[in-house]
Motif scaffolding. Structure first.
Motif, PDB file in Angstrom:
ATOM      1  N   PRO B 232      67.300 -25.176 -40.515  1.00  0.00           N
ATOM      2  CA  PRO B 232      67.367 -24.877 -39.072  1.00  0.00           C
ATOM      3  C   PRO B 232      67.758 -23.426 -38.749  1.00  0.00           C
ATOM      4  CG  PRO B 232      68.985 -26.588 -39.702  1.00  0.00           C
ATOM      5  CD  PRO B 232      68.092 -26.378 -40.865  1.00  0.00           C
ATOM      6  N   ASP B 233      68.650 -22.823 -39.542  1.00  0.00           N
ATOM      7  CA  ASP B 233      69.065 -21.448 -39.251  1.00  0.00           C
ATOM      8  C   ASP B 233      67.960 -20.426 -39.518  1.00  0.00           C
ATOM      9  OD1 ASP B 233      71.696 -22.076 -38.468  1.00  0.00           O
ATOM     10  OD2 ASP B 233      72.370 -22.137 -40.560  1.00  0.00           O
ATOM     11  N   ALA B 270      73.294 -26.329 -42.108  1.00  0.00           N
ATOM     12  CA  ALA B 270      73.371 -25.253 -41.106  1.00  0.00           C
ATOM     13  C   ALA B 270      74.693 -24.531 -41.286  1.00  0.00           C
ATOM     14  CB  ALA B 270      73.255 -25.816 -39.695  1.00  0.00           C
TER      15      ALA B 270
END
Lengths: 323, 300
Positions: B232-233, B270
Motif C-alpha cells: 500500500p505505501d 504498511a
C-alpha cells in the motif's frame, strides 16, 4: 500478430529509447540508448519519431525474424549485415517481408549497433519510457536483455520508404583515439595540478569493465591534494560527502582508474568527480570498446552547447532526407 | 522569534557538462548545509522552471538536471544564486512538512553477518565484525551500546540516490554524538537486499542486492523499493523514502522481523507514518527536545 522473433540475442541486446527522464531525484538513472545520435538516426530512417524504442546491441548483433512487412535500418557500429544471407547496407532503410531473417557478422568498427523497425519496439512503457534498466529489472522486455525465443511486439508503422541513406559525412567516425570533450570541474579541486595535467595528457585504455553503467579506464596515476578530510566524507582521499553524480561524470577512486559514468550508472555516492563528458560525446564513448584509447579534451560550457547543437543539426539534415 | 543564521561558506556552482548544474553548499556534512540545500531546492521546485528535469537535494550539496535546449545552464545558475541569497537565515516559522516513519531493523542479523564474513579481506579490521569495529572506533563499550545509539535518535533523509530508492540518512544529534565509520577498503561485490549499512556519517538501506562499500549493521524486514508496487505505501511511487523524511531505525527481535516479513509477503505491510511540521531552526536550537517530540508523535 506483428512481432520480432529473436533467433539469437547477440552478446547483450536491450530495448532502449531516449531515456527515462524525471526520476533522477529518486536514484533512477535515465537509461536509454548510449549513442543517442545513432539511435535517433535509425528511427528517422524508418519513419519513426526519434523517441521510438530501438534495439541496442553490444559487440555481437542479434539474429531476428520478421513476421510482417516493415522498414528496417541499422546504424551505430559497423557490422556486415545480411537479410536471408544476402548483404544489406547499414545506415540505410531497407524493406523486409514476413519470414525474412536479419543477421550480423562480426563488428568491424564501433561497439553498439542500433536496429530500428518502422512502428518501433512496442514493449510496455515503465514511467514513461521503454528503456531497459537491468539492475532493478524494469523497462524493456521484462527488465532484462533479450534471450533466444523472445518475441518483441511492434507498433503501428507509418509510411516510410526504403532506400534512404545517411551520407558518409553525417555518420560518426571511429578514430583510433576517441577524444571526449569534457567540462572540467565538480570536485576537480581534489586533484593536484600535476594530477589534472596527467588526467588531460593521458591516452586512457578502456578496461573490460565497460558497460552501460560506466567505463573504467587505465593508463595513468592521479594525485589528490592532501587534506584533513571534511566531516562525514570518510577517510580515503578520493572520498567526499556523498553527492549527486551527473551522467557522463568522471570519478577516480584510488587515483589510478578513472570511471566515466553512463546511462545506467549510480546517481550519487561518495567519490570525488572531476569533470563531465559533454552529452554529444557520450555517443562517441558508447562506440569505443575494451582495449580502445580515449582522451579527455577540456572544453567550456559554450563549446559543450555547440557540440550539442552540431549533433542536432546533423539529425535535422537526416530528417530532411527522409521527408 | 528564533532565527538561526546559516553560517556557511558561499556555495560553489559547477557545470556537469551541458545537462547538469552541481551546487556544493559545503564540503563538510552538517544539518545546516542539508537544510540549506533542502530550502533552495524546495524554492526551485515551487517555481516550476521550464527546462528543469530533476531537482536532487544531496547531503551538503544539490544537483539539477536540465534540458539545455529549453533553459541555458548559465541562466539557471543565475536563478540559483538568487535563491541562495534569500536562504541565509532560518526563521522559526520556516517549516518543512515531513513524515516521521518507524523503520524496523534487525541489528546484528544472520544475513549481513554471513555476507560481511565473506569480505573480511576488504575490511579495516578482519578479526572483528562491522558492528564490533564501529563500536570500538566510536568509543562504545560494546555492540549493544552502539545499537542503542543507532536506534535511539531519529535520522533525516538527506538524499536519495546511488540506486532507486536508497535513502542516505543523517542522524539528528549534535556533531559530538555523530557515529562515523569509514567505507570498506575495497567495496564488496555483494550486499543483501534491504541491508542496513553505515559509511562516513550516513546510514542507508540498500534497496536491491548488489555492490556496496558501507559497513553492515543489520537488515530491514520491509522494503524501500517495490517495483511491482503491490504494498500500500508504494501504490503511487515505487520508492518509499523522500528527501526530508525522518526515519527512526527501531531495533526489533527475530520474532518481529519474521512477522513483518510475513506481512510484506502477504502484501499487507504498511509503515507507521505520522505527518509532522518540522522546524529546522527549532531543531538546531535544542535537538534533544525536538527528537523526544518526534518520537512521541510517532508512537502516540
Amino acid at each position: 500478430m506483428s512481432e520480432l522473433i529473436v533467433h539469437s540475442p547477440g552478446l547483450s541486446t536491450t530495448v532502449q529509447d531516449t531515456g527515462r527522464d524525471g526520476f533522477y531525484e529518486i536514484g533512477m538513472p535515465p537509461s536509454g540508448a548510449m549513442d543517442q545520435f545513432s539511435h535517433r538516426a535509425a528511427n528517422l530512417l524508418v519513419g519513426n519519431p526519434e523517441g521510438a524504442a530501438t534495439l541496442e546491441a553490444t559487440y555481437i548483433g542479434p539474429k531476428l525474424e520478421f513476421t510482417d512487412s516493415r522498414i528496417v535500418a541499422v546504424t551505430g557500429a559497423e557490422a556486415p549485415l545480411s537479410l536471408n544471407g544476402e548483404p544489406v547496407p547499414t545506415w540505410e532503410a531497407f524493406a523486409v517481408k514476413p519470414g525474412d531473417v536479419l543477421s550480423f557478422a562480426m563488428i568491424t568498427a564501433g561497439a553498439r549497433p542500433y536496429i530500428a523497425v518502422s512502428g518501433g519496439i512496442a514493449v510496455p512503457e515503465y514511467l514513461g519510457s521503454r528503456s531497459t534498466y537491468t539492475l532493478t529489472g524494469l523497462g524493456g522486455l521484462d527488465g532484462r536483455k533479450l534471450a533466444e525465443g523472445d518475441r518483441l511486439p511492434l507498433g503501428e508503422a507509418s509510411g516510410a520508404r526504403p532506400g534512404v541513406r545517411v551520407p558518409d559525412e553525417l555518420r560518426p567516425e571511429h578514430p583510433s583515439v576517441t577524444p571526449l570533450r569534457t567540462v572540467v570541474g565538480l570536485c576537480s579541486y581534489r586533484l593536484t595540478d600535476a594530477g589534472m595535467e596527467s588526467f588531460l595528457g593521458t591516452e586512457w585504455k578502456i578496461t573490460k569493465d565497460a558497460d552501460r553503467v560506466g567505463y573504467r579506464l587505465r593508463g595513468g596515476k592521479l594525485d589528490f591534494v592532501e587534506r584533513e578530510q571534511p566531516f562525514g566524507a570518510g577517510s580515503d582521499p578520493a572520498n567526499v560527502v556523498d553527492l549527486g553524480y551527473p551522467v557522463g561524470s568522471i570519478q577516480v577512486p584510488g587515483g589510478d582508474e578513472p570511471i566515466v559514468l553512463l546511462n545506467d550508472a549510480v546517481t550519487g555516492g561518495g567519490y570525488a568527480t572531476i569533470g563531465t563528458v559533454v552529452s554529444a560525446d557520450r555517443d562517441r564513448i558508447a562506440q569505443a570498446r575494451t582495449g580502445d584509447l580515449v582522451s579527455f579534451v577540456p572544453v567550456d560550457l559554450a563549446a559543450a552547447l555547440a557540440a550539442r547543437r552540431d549533433r542536432r543539426s546533423r539529425l535535422d539534415r537526416i530528417k530532411s532526407l527522409v521527408s | 522569534m528564533t532565527t538561526t543564521d546559516l553560517v556557511l561558506p558561499p556555495a560553489r556552482y559547477e557545470y556537469g557538462g551541458d545537462e547538469f548544474v552541481f551546487v556544493e553548499i559545503d564540503q563538510a556534512m552538517s544539518l545546516e548545509a542539508n537544510f540549506k540545500a533542502m530550502t533552495i531546492t524546495a524554492a526551485l521546485r515551487a517555481r516550476s522552471v521550464p527546462g528543469v528535469i530533476d531537482i536532487c537535494p544531496s547531503n551538503a550539496s544539490y544537483l539539477i538536471r536540465l534540458d539545455p535546449d529549453v533553459l541555458h545552464p548559465a541562466e539557471l545558475v543565475e536563478q540559483l544564486r538568487a535563491l541562495e541569497e534569500s536562504a541565509t537565515a532560518l526563521t522559526a516559522d520556516q517549516v518543512l512538512p515531513t513524515r516521521v516513519v518507524d523503520v524496523p531493523i534487525l541489528y546484528d542479523d544472520p544475513w549481513t553477518r554471513e555476507t560481511l564474513l565473506r569480505f573480511r579481506d576488504r575490511h579495516q579490521d578482519p578479526d572483528a565484525t562491522d558492528l564490533e569495529y564501529a563500536a570500538r572506533i566510536n568509543g562504545y563499550a560494546g555492540v549493544p551500546q552502539l545499537i542503542d545509539a543507532l536506534a535511539g535518535a531519529p535520522y533525516i533523509v538527506t538524499m536519495l540516490g546511488f540506486v532507486p530508492g536508497l535513502p542516505f540518512c543523517y542522524q539528528m544529534v549534535p556533531r559530538d554524538r555523530q557515529i562515523e565509520v569509514p567505507k570498506y577498503v575495497r567495496p564488496r561485490t555483494d550486499t543483501p537486499e534491504r541491508a542496513f549499512g553505515y559509511g562516513g556519517a550516513f546510514s542507508v538501506v540498500y534497496p536491491v542486492r548488489g555492490a556496496g562499500g558501507y559497513q553492515l549493521f543489520g537488515i530491514a524486514p520491509a522494503p524501500v523499493l517495490d517495483v511491482s508496487q503491490t504494498l500500500p505505501d508504494f501504490r503511487e511511487r515505487s520508492v518509499f523514502p523522500r528527501a526530508g523524511d525522518v526515519f527512526r531505525y527501531r531495533a526489533i527481535d527475530r520474532a518481529e522481523f519474521d512477522q513483518v516479513r510475513a506481512e510484506v509477503e502477504a502484501g499487507t505491510f504498511a509503515y507507521r507514518i505520522r505527518e509532522f511540521e518540522f522546524s529546522p531552526a527549532e531543531f538546531l536550537a535544542d535537538p534533544d527536545a525536538l527528537n523526544s517530540e518526534l518520537l512521541e508523535v510517532l508512537y502516540r
